[in-house]
Design a protein around this motif. Structure first.
Motif, PDB file in Angstrom:
ATOM      1  N   GLY A 193     102.399 -15.918  50.977  1.00  0.00           N
ATOM      2  CA  GLY A 193     102.523 -15.580  52.409  1.00  0.00           C
ATOM      3  C   GLY A 193     103.799 -16.240  52.883  1.00  0.00           C
ATOM      4  N   GLU A 250      98.433 -17.161  62.612  1.00  0.00           N
ATOM      5  CA  GLU A 250      98.499 -15.703  62.641  1.00  0.00           C
ATOM      6  C   GLU A 250      99.610 -15.183  61.714  1.00  0.00           C
ATOM      7  OE1 GLU A 250      99.346 -14.133  66.486  1.00  0.00           O
ATOM      8  OE2 GLU A 250      98.835 -12.090  65.875  1.00  0.00           O
ATOM      9  N   ARG A 300      98.445 -15.606  58.102  1.00  0.00           N
ATOM     10  CA  ARG A 300      97.354 -14.659  57.832  1.00  0.00           C
ATOM     11  C   ARG A 300      97.915 -13.260  57.553  1.00  0.00           C
ATOM     12  NH1 ARG A 300      94.633 -14.456  62.756  1.00  0.00           N
ATOM     13  NH2 ARG A 300      93.236 -16.154  62.148  1.00  0.00           N
ATOM     14  N   ASN A 301      98.783 -12.803  58.466  1.00  0.00           N
ATOM     15  CA  ASN A 301      99.326 -11.453  58.312  1.00  0.00           C
ATOM     16  C   ASN A 301     100.148 -11.323  57.032  1.00  0.00           C
ATOM     17  OD1 ASN A 301      98.112 -10.637  60.648  1.00  0.00           O
ATOM     18  ND2 ASN A 301      99.903 -11.017  61.940  1.00  0.00           N
ATOM     19  N   ILE A 321      97.874 -11.257  53.917  1.00  0.00           N
ATOM     20  CA  ILE A 321      97.224  -9.944  53.771  1.00  0.00           C
ATOM     21  C   ILE A 321      98.216  -8.928  53.202  1.00  0.00           C
ATOM     22  CG2 ILE A 321      96.266  -7.991  55.083  1.00  0.00           C
ATOM     23  CD1 ILE A 321      95.066 -10.136  57.034  1.00  0.00           C
ATOM     24  N   ALA A 322      99.427  -8.892  53.792  1.00  0.00           N
ATOM     25  CA  ALA A 322     100.435  -7.924  53.341  1.00  0.00           C
ATOM     26  C   ALA A 322     100.831  -8.188  51.893  1.00  0.00           C
ATOM     27  CB  ALA A 322     101.663  -8.005  54.247  1.00  0.00           C
ATOM     28  N   ASP A 378      97.088   0.927  58.031  1.00  0.00           N
ATOM     29  CA  ASP A 378      95.774   0.275  58.150  1.00  0.00           C
ATOM     30  C   ASP A 378      95.082   0.157  56.795  1.00  0.00           C
ATOM     31  OD1 ASP A 378      96.160   0.039  60.814  1.00  0.00           O
ATOM     32  OD2 ASP A 378      94.869   1.722  61.386  1.00  0.00           O
ATOM     33  N   VAL A 391      96.503  -2.807  54.996  1.00  0.00           N
ATOM     34  CA  VAL A 391      95.917  -4.051  55.524  1.00  0.00           C
ATOM     35  C   VAL A 391      94.502  -4.243  54.973  1.00  0.00           C
ATOM     36  CG1 VAL A 391      95.104  -5.174  57.641  1.00  0.00           C
ATOM     37  CG2 VAL A 391      97.356  -4.075  57.591  1.00  0.00           C
ATOM     38  N   LYS A 415      93.086  -7.437  52.737  1.00  0.00           N
ATOM     39  CA  LYS A 415      91.919  -8.250  53.134  1.00  0.00           C
ATOM     40  C   LYS A 415      90.863  -8.256  52.039  1.00  0.00           C
ATOM     41  CE  LYS A 415      92.279  -7.686  58.149  1.00  0.00           C
ATOM     42  NZ  LYS A 415      91.763  -6.984  59.319  1.00  0.00           N
ATOM     43  N   TRP A 456      88.726 -12.680  60.166  1.00  0.00           N
ATOM     44  CA  TRP A 456      89.239 -11.385  60.622  1.00  0.00           C
ATOM     45  C   TRP A 456      88.099 -10.406  60.793  1.00  0.00           C
ATOM     46  CZ3 TRP A 456      92.116 -12.627  55.807  1.00  0.00           C
ATOM     47  CH2 TRP A 456      91.448 -12.254  54.646  1.00  0.00           C
TER      48      TRP A 456
END
Ligand code: SF4
Length: 578
Positions: free
Chosen positions: A446, A470, A473-474, A477-478, A520, A523, A527, A578
């Motif tokens: 990340g 945040e 986290r993003n 996930i990516a 989406d 994402v 997750k 999430w």
């Protein structure tokens, strides 16, 4: 890519090869596949070097196709370094070649006979495993020369050096590059030790006679891949910085930001950083007849790798990555590019993670075993590892073990894995990633440096505690999703900044498989992968107390900003909400 090959190393009468369909794993690639297999088939509490652990290799979903940048290959297992699930991925030629042969994964399972040393050969006729006693003990470069003499110079090889054979927790799996040099590595978490525990020294992949994988919707694929390529070319990082100077372009940037861990994470700036910067090393390579702009596999459009040569133009090693230059350089107070290059070569040759080894040497310097700045001493210590002396066995076990052996508190590790080249006190977003990723301290899980320092994908102040959870986290996930595709992580700069490049990436996948995935869906995939990995770790005994940085980083402020790591435990514990 519609089949999986399993090799049972413990079968009666010797290793047995079985090819099967994808079954429950259909539609998966890369990290999604390695982590799914480990989660489903490996008991979380097993010993990482036991028969119960599995060693999985999986190219990404796009590997073997004409999609630019898609040659990454994932290696997965339970890690002997962290004790948790591990995915380490690498460039080089293996991803493309294995995918073109139609294999989505190779799974090594069971335990071999004592002292077994085998090779696996995969080609258009199938998979053969045979004794490779003559490979035993060879370092990676000599091993590849021997394999070249037997199989020619067009094959791709994944191999372990002596560190993997000795099952050291810092051992890598080497992957050959375009020139068939074992210079790319699935480096982190001791994956090489698990390959060693399965008794496999080398996997030789020969795609002679095979064609490039074809997209199901060629028009969509071609158009999207073209737009994607244009996007990479037009972004300053992927189109200019990385091709010109490689990842080591970061030395000056991170040093100026005061986040360059120096002298075993004691200060955030190194006075001699300019002597080992990307600009300096690229100039040296060009002057000596090396090459600062090179792709580690066919189809790389960014070309961040390079060739480092000595003053007479002879190959020393590939252009050392930023993290390697830092680990063996500033972190150890070594500012001689040639010494760093020799350390890089030695690590690659023995099959060692350059980050883990650099941090380990930094710890030995703090312990007074050798002095900061002692390049010859550092080379001697890495040689001890290659020879497997008692001291070498401790060092090859990584920074945490070495700190314990020498009574040092200041071990910069999370989940036993050494921190990479960014001080988490001065770049708090990366600190959140180090603390919480299921992988142990890992910048690639990340890469908050992008937004904290390079201002890619937004701007989050690196010194503030606001917005870091945040951000991490993003990015986690990516990244998990990206690691499933086979795409090199360095495309992230362009896709984070340019929505048309991100859409083109998704459409390239859609063109390949004739799907209608959206952002989406990407994402959701990220997750899913992270949840599965976290669940494995929890079952292996990890609690929220493992999602922490070493406590001294809350106590000791780092210059020049004089900051500590002040993201609270409560904040860290929200990362996976999430
Ligand atoms: S950008 Fe660098 S690491 Fe990524 S595929 Fe190209 S050469 Fe390899």
């Amino acid at each position: 890519m519609d089949k999986i090959v399993r090799i049972d190393m413990g079968a009666e009468g010797g290793p047995q090869v079985r090819t099967e369909s994808m079954g429950d794993y259909a539609g998966m690639g890369g990290r999604a596949l390695t982590s799914s297999i480990i989660s489903k088939e490996v008991p979380p509490t097993c010993h990482p070097l036991s028969a119960e652990n599995k060693f999985v290799i999986a190219p990404g979903l796009l590997s073997g196709s004409a999609a630019a940048m898609s040659g990454r290959i994932s290696v997965g297992c339970k890690s002997p370094l962290t004790g948790g699930i591990k995915e380490a991925n690498s460039g080089g030629q293996a991803g493309q070649t294995l995918a073109r042969l139609g294999y989505a994964a190779i799974i090594l399972e069971g335990a071999p006979a004592a002292n077994a040393c085998h090779k696996v050969v995969i080609n258009k006729d199938g998979v053969q495993i045979s004794d490779a006693g003559d490979y035993k003990g060879l370092r990676n470069y000599d091993l590849i020369e021997k394999i070249k003499a037997e199989y020619g110079d067009k094959v791709a090889v994944m191999s372990i050096g002596p560190a993997g054979e000795m099952k050291m927790a810092a051992a890598t799996v080497a992957v050959t590059d375009r020139e068939m040099r074992p210079s790319r590595h699935a480096g982190r978490g001791g994956v090489g030790a698990v390959m060693g525990a399965k008794g496999i020294k080398a996997i030789i992949i020969d795609d002679d006679g095979m064609k490039m994988r074809q997209p199901k919707n060629p028009e969509k694929f071609k158009a999207a891949n073209k737009t994607f390529n244009q996007g990479l070319r037009s972004h300053a990082v992927t189109g200019e910085g990385l091709p010109a100077y490689g990842t080591n372009v970061l030395t000056n940037v991170i040093n100026e930001a005061g986040a360059y861990p120096t002298y075993n994470f004691k200060q955030g700036q190194y006075d001699d950083a300019g002597k080992i910067s990307g600009e300096t090393i690229a100039e040296l390579e060009t002057k000596r007849g090396g090459n600062p702009t090179h792709g580690c596999h066919v189809g790389c459009a960014i070309r961040c790798s390079g060739i480092y040569v000595d003053k007479d133009g002879n190959y020393i090693t590939k252009q050392p990555e930023y993290e390697t230059v830092w680990a063996h350089g500033g972190n150890c107070g070594i500012c001689d590019p040639d010494a760093i290059a020799r350390l890089d070569f030695l690590d690659d040759n023995i099959g060692l993670d350059t980050i883990e080894m650099g941090v380990t040497i930094g710890v030995t310097m703090e312990a007074g075993l050798i002095g900061f700045g002692d390049a010859e001493g550092a080379l001697r210590l890495v040689e001890e590892v290659g020879k497997g002396t008692p001291l070498g066995r401790i060092l090859g076990g990584g920074a945490a073990l070495t700190a314990k052996a020498f009574g040092i508190e200041r071990a910069p590790v999370v989940k036993n894995q050494a921190m990479p080249a960014y001080d988490p006190r001065a770049v708090k977003g990366i600190g959140v990633t180090y603390a919480t990723t299921p992988m142990g301290a890992d910048h690639t899980a990340g890469y908050a440096i992008a937004t904290n320092i390079l201002k890619v994908g937004g701007d989050v102040d690196p010194l503030s505690s606001e917005g870091q959870i945040e951000l991490s986290r993003n990015l986690q996930i990516a990244t998990a999703a990206l690691d499933a595709t086979g795409y090199c992580l360095f495309i992230a700069f362009a896709i984070l900044d340019q929505s048309e490049t991100f859409n083109a990436m998704v459409d390239t996948i859609n063109g390949m498989y004739d799907l209608n995935l959206t952002g989406d869906d990407v994402v959701a995939l990220g997750k899913k992968i992270l949840s599965m990995e976290r669940e494995f770790n929890q079952k292996a005994g990890f609690t929220k107390e493992h999602d922490r940085l070493p406590r001294y980083m809350r106590r000791e402020a780092i210059a020049p900003h004089n900051v500590t790591f002040d993201i609270t435990d409560e904040q860290l514990d929200t990362l996976f909400n999430w």
